[in-house]
Write an enzyme that holds these catalytic residues in place. Structure first.
Site, PDB file in Angstrom:
ATOM      1  N   ASP A 170       1.685   6.824  -5.969  1.00  0.00           N
ATOM      2  CA  ASP A 170       1.242   5.445  -6.180  1.00  0.00           C
ATOM      3  C   ASP A 170       2.148   4.550  -5.324  1.00  0.00           C
ATOM      4  OD1 ASP A 170       0.862   2.862  -7.137  1.00  0.00           O
ATOM      5  OD2 ASP A 170       0.618   3.494  -9.223  1.00  0.00           O
ATOM      6  N   HIS A 171       1.563   3.940  -4.312  1.00  0.00           N
ATOM      7  CA  HIS A 171       2.383   3.199  -3.353  1.00  0.00           C
ATOM      8  C   HIS A 171       2.953   1.910  -3.953  1.00  0.00           C
ATOM      9  CE1 HIS A 171       4.280   2.681   0.354  1.00  0.00           C
ATOM     10  NE2 HIS A 171       3.254   2.752   1.186  1.00  0.00           N
TER      11      HIS A 171
END
Ligand code: CAO
Length: 289
Positions: free
Chosen positions: A261-262
């Site tokens: 999850d950036h």
């Protein structure tokens, strides 16, 4: 009609009007909402709907209902895909020594009645990497302003069953050795395939692994099991020529694909996590430290 659309949060630009000269009428708004609800809410405002096509115009078709597991899985996967900005980092681990060690355990495994595959080593190595990089074992809170760091290491692993994809959870995987993990992987996978699992078997994962190694492939982009923030995809190990500084030597290379999850993890951290994991798998003596 505009008021109704506003109240229901419908984006009028996504609608085709059925009124005279293509005007949008109240019934268009209502049927749009009804259709959205039947689709499990997938048509959120701002996401243009995929057109419904009558495929029988092109050839014979058959309609088969999704199983309950498939339908639930589809909703979860779409929710993760839509909510999480995914990035996937790829690497390869040299598992030549690991595979030699695993082969040396074959007789003992037979005696113990345990099947020992690379997955148990991978889960063990993931626990080490998660302890070294705690944000990978976290979730973002509802407003995205805090990490909830988990001080437990429950590892979900994807199991392909006739009913669809299930993800049983290896509880406190960090406290277990490779034998115990191997036993539990087989036990939980069997329970999943025989539909004999309890809800508790599928809950509480803090990180997940999806191994397609027994099936094939050189890499893929797994979808994160939200609200977790990362998942490791494992593809099929293969013998490749690797340059050792003087010559090409045959080494057994295991492809790893980490989706993260950036919002929670930046690219440099993901690179460091995968490199660390790959180093551990390349020299499993480090798993005993
Ligand atoms: N490369 C090469 N061979 C591999 C491997 C890899 N990465 N991983 C496992 N293998 C080998 C195993 O060693 C075993 O061979 P041996 O008996 O000769 O040792 C063989 O493949 C079969 O392994 P397995 O599938 O029985 O066991 P596993 O521990 O690798 O996996 C499980 C267990 C439950 C994860 C697996 O059966 C499964 O369901 N995988 C599918 C997961 C999936 O669908 N993921 C996608 C989800 S996203 O849509």
């Amino acid at each position: 009609m505009r008021r109704l659309a506003r109240e229901l949060g419908v984006d009028l630009s996504a609608l085709d009007g059925s009124g005279s000269r293509g005007r949008i009428v109240k019934d268009d708004v209502k049927s749009f909402v009804k259709h959205s609800m039947l689709q499990g809410g997938s048509e959120r405002p701002g996401i243009p709907p995929v057109p419904q096509v009558d495929f029988s115009k092109f050839g014979p078709t058959e309609s088969v209902a999704l199983t309950r597991v498939q339908a639930l899985g589809a909703t979860n996967l779409q929710r993760s895909w839509l909510n999480i900005p995914h990035v996937t980092q790829h690497d390869e681990a040299d598992v030549t020594e690991l595979e030699l060690f695993r082969a040396s355990l074959k007789n003992e495994a037979k005696r113990r009645g345990v099947k020992i595959t690379p997955l148990a080593f991978i889960v063990k190595a993931c626990c080490y990497a998660l302890k070294e990089f705690p944000t990978f074992n976290s979730s973002l809170d509802a407003d995205g302003k805090n990490f909830i760091l988990k001080r437990y290491y429950h590892i979900g692993f994807a199991v392909d069953t006739a009913q669809g994809l299930l993800v049983p959870v290896l509880k406190d995987a960090d406290k277990k050795g490779v034998w115990e993990l191997s036993e539990e992987i087989t036990e939980l996978a069997d329970k999943a395939r025989e539909q004999k699992f309890g809800l508790g078997d599928l809950q509480g994962a803090s990180f997940s692994v999806s191994s397609l190694g027994a099936i094939g492939g050189t890499g893929f982009t797994p979808i994160i099991n939200a609200p977790e923030v990362a998942i490791l995809g494992v593809a099929r190990l293969a013998t490749r020529p690797v340059w050792d500084g003087e010559a090409f030597v045959p080494r057994q290379m295991l492809p790893l694909s980490l989706s993260y999850d950036h919002r929670a993890i930046n690219g440099a951290e993901a690179g460091r996590f995968v490199t660390y994991l790959s180093d551990l798998l390349s020299d499993i003596r480090r798993l005993s430290l």
